[in-house]
Motif scaffolding. Sequence first.
Motif, mmCIF file in Angstrom:
data_model
loop_
_atom_site.group_PDB
_atom_site.id
_atom_site.type_symbol
_atom_site.label_atom_id
_atom_site.label_comp_id
_atom_site.label_asym_id
_atom_site.label_seq_id
_atom_site.Cartn_x
_atom_site.Cartn_y
_atom_site.Cartn_z
ATOM 1 N N ALA A 102 0.831 -1.208 0.000
ATOM 2 C CA ALA A 102 0.000 0.000 0.000
ATOM 3 C C ALA A 102 0.863 1.254 0.000
ATOM 4 O O ALA A 102 0.602 2.208 -0.744
ATOM 5 C CB ALA A 102 -0.935 -0.001 1.198
ATOM 6 N N ILE A 106 1.060 4.261 -2.716
ATOM 7 C CA ILE A 106 0.831 5.663 -2.332
ATOM 8 C C ILE A 106 1.973 6.540 -2.836
ATOM 9 O O ILE A 106 1.752 7.615 -3.409
ATOM 10 C CB ILE A 106 0.682 5.763 -0.804
ATOM 11 N N ALA A 243 -10.696 2.301 -5.161
ATOM 12 C CA ALA A 243 -9.971 2.951 -4.068
ATOM 13 C C ALA A 243 -10.207 4.456 -4.084
ATOM 14 O O ALA A 243 -10.176 5.089 -5.143
ATOM 15 C CB ALA A 243 -8.472 2.672 -4.195
ATOM 16 N N ARG A 245 -8.800 8.113 -3.638
ATOM 17 C CA ARG A 245 -7.468 8.581 -4.016
ATOM 18 C C ARG A 245 -6.790 9.282 -2.831
ATOM 19 O O ARG A 245 -6.584 10.502 -2.803
ATOM 20 C CB ARG A 245 -7.562 9.534 -5.209
ATOM 21 N N TYR A 250 -6.108 3.811 -0.357
ATOM 22 C CA TYR A 250 -5.237 2.768 -0.904
ATOM 23 C C TYR A 250 -5.068 1.628 0.092
ATOM 24 O O TYR A 250 -5.056 0.447 -0.287
ATOM 25 C CB TYR A 250 -3.867 3.361 -1.256
ATOM 26 N N GLN A 271 -9.421 3.452 -9.629
ATOM 27 C CA GLN A 271 -9.709 4.696 -8.931
ATOM 28 C C GLN A 271 -10.313 5.708 -9.896
ATOM 29 O O GLN A 271 -10.313 5.516 -11.117
ATOM 30 C CB GLN A 271 -8.439 5.274 -8.313
ATOM 31 N N VAL A 294 -5.099 1.564 -10.364
ATOM 32 C CA VAL A 294 -4.283 2.163 -9.312
ATOM 33 C C VAL A 294 -2.839 1.704 -9.505
ATOM 34 O O VAL A 294 -2.578 0.508 -9.619
ATOM 35 C CB VAL A 294 -4.792 1.745 -7.922
#
Length: 315
Positions: A102, A106, A243, A245, A250, A271, A294
Amino acid sequence: MGSQGSWETVNRALHRVSGAGRRGTEWTTYLCPVHEADGRRHRASLGVVYNLSRQRTVIRCFAGCSDVEVLERLGLRVRDLFDAPAAPTTGRAHSRAEPAIADRAILAAGLPLSVHKKDFGPRIGKPRRMAGYIYRWPDGSPAGCVVRVRALHRQGYVKSFYQQRRTENGWKFGGFERLPFHLPEVIEAVAAGQDIFVCEGEADVLTATHAGLTATCNAGGASGWYREHAEWLRGARRVWVVADRDAPGYRHAVKVAESLVDSVAEIRVVQARDGKDLTDHCNAGHQISELDPVPVLDEHYRPVRGPVEVVTARW
């Protein structure tokens, strides 16, 4: 006795957000900042106690709110619960641990790893109920309700949520069983081999439903997905995890995907093309088929056989 700085930190934050606590024989109780922050009178359901042997502060919402969400409302992190240093790990040492999937996603998206909520100042208006989302058992009977409220603060409106459960004597305040939103429709979609969209919140589920899709989410926001929710999707042909944003979005997507990876045929993680969530995406004039993969996450969970088309939907 060692330092109990975590106890002081947590109680100070709770006093600031929820008011004075009440000392009991074991637990100190406060109003839960997650589901009892609506300005109404409640019987305090959040307990705090210090575990001396583990040198940590324990928080527990007896109505079912997750510790992570409580900490987020207090502006704290999990590490703020601990006073003792983490025990050393065994095995081969690494100079730097590889970031979690994750966190890698990110960073790849150029997003901050943490989200700091804006301070809207003191509340100056009475909270108003804006919507109620009914969660149902497979037979359609109500199990619980997530209520969205909005209150005017000095620098804008702030939304919050609380939960109610259905009992033999009517609706009562507090959490309910871990059921996916729109569960009867989810069960039908799994049996029919239809695609299912997992969103972060009820409003996005309703947006997807309006577009002709089968969608679901969990109560409690980004930190509220559990294995119990995933079990209802077992056997699904394809699940699209939508997801939000931001960093919590995330991480929520990873939690959902990890819980489904061994029980559904195919997982995609997507996303909004514009905005934060599915509703923003549609309000910007985009089709469901224009949801973007994503970074890192979609490739990680997507089957090797290659890309597929998003199911046709109306909007």
